[in-house]
Design a protein around this motif. Structure first.
Motif, short mmCIF file in Angstrom:
data_model
loop_
_atom_site.label_atom_id
_atom_site.label_comp_id
_atom_site.label_asym_id
_atom_site.label_seq_id
_atom_site.Cartn_x
_atom_site.Cartn_y
_atom_site.Cartn_z
N VAL A 34 0.87 -1.18 0.00
CA VAL A 34 0.00 0.00 0.00
C VAL A 34 0.91 1.23 0.00
N ILE A 35 0.71 2.10 -0.99
CA ILE A 35 1.61 3.25 -1.14
C ILE A 35 0.81 4.55 -1.30
N PRO A 36 1.41 5.67 -0.88
CA PRO A 36 0.77 6.96 -1.16
C PRO A 36 1.02 7.35 -2.61
N LYS A 37 0.08 8.09 -3.20
CA LYS A 37 0.33 8.62 -4.55
C LYS A 37 1.33 9.78 -4.49
N ALA A 38 1.31 10.52 -3.39
CA ALA A 38 2.25 11.63 -3.24
C ALA A 38 3.66 11.07 -3.04
N LEU A 51 7.54 5.16 -0.02
CA LEU A 51 6.95 4.52 1.15
C LEU A 51 5.97 3.43 0.76
N HIS A 52 6.11 2.27 1.40
CA HIS A 52 5.14 1.19 1.20
C HIS A 52 4.94 0.44 2.49
N MET A 53 3.69 0.08 2.70
CA MET A 53 3.31 -0.76 3.83
C MET A 53 3.07 -2.15 3.27
N HIS A 54 3.75 -3.14 3.84
CA HIS A 54 3.51 -4.53 3.44
C HIS A 54 2.32 -5.06 4.25
#
Ligand code: 5GP
Length: 146
Positions: free
Chosen positions: A50-54, A107-110
């Protein structure tokens, strides 16, 4: 946003290229601030990023608003993963900077669905078959839409 703790964001990172549509990904969710897609080397079926577009390199420079948006979607994906993969729990991981094990600097959330007694595969080890990933994406999207 950046600060002296965090090197500048590099727009050539692979997740920025996915966001720009320059390379493909198995998308499972998208809204105005957040994008979620399957990890190409899953540590368990349904492993989602899950990543932010910014632009944000990691936890140290993301804005609080974008971090909150990522967290909300992480919870949605976690709940859907339990349904889609008949999982018993979920592991969330986020790495910031090389010392932590971060390899991709957006940034990414696994989000990793977990089944009782099944250990995680090693990180970034085996590229999953594309047809398998396509099937997993469909299962997650269906659970997210339910
Ligand atoms: P981290 O930076 O938190 O250590 O992990 C980066 C993650 O990105 C790894 O789990 C790896 O499998 C995944 N990954 C690396 N390259 C790609 C890619 O091109 N597409 C996708 N979907 N995932 C990738």
């Amino acid at each position: 946003m950046s600060d002296k703790l965090t090197p500048a964001y590099d727009p050539q990172n692979i997740f920025a290229k996915i966001l720009r549509g320059e390379i493909p990904a198995f998308k499972v969710y998208e809204d105005d601030k957040v994008f979620a897609f399957l990890d190409i080397m899953p540590r368990a079926p349904g492993h989602t990023l899950v990543i932010p577009k910014a632009p944000a390199r990691n936890l140290l420079d993301i804005t609080p608003d974008d971090l909150a948006a990522v967290a909300v979607v992480a919870q949605k994906v976690a709940k859907a993963g339990l349904v889609a993969f008949e999982a018993d729990g979920v592991t969330l991981m986020q790495f910031s900077e090389p010392a932590s094990g971060q390899e991709v600097y957006h940034l990414h959330m696994h989000i990793i669905p977990r089944v009782d007694g099944v250990p995680l595969k090693p990180a970034a080890s085996i590229k999953e078959d594309m047809a398998v990933l396509a099937g997993h994406a469909e299962r997650l999207k269906a659970a997210l839409a339910a």
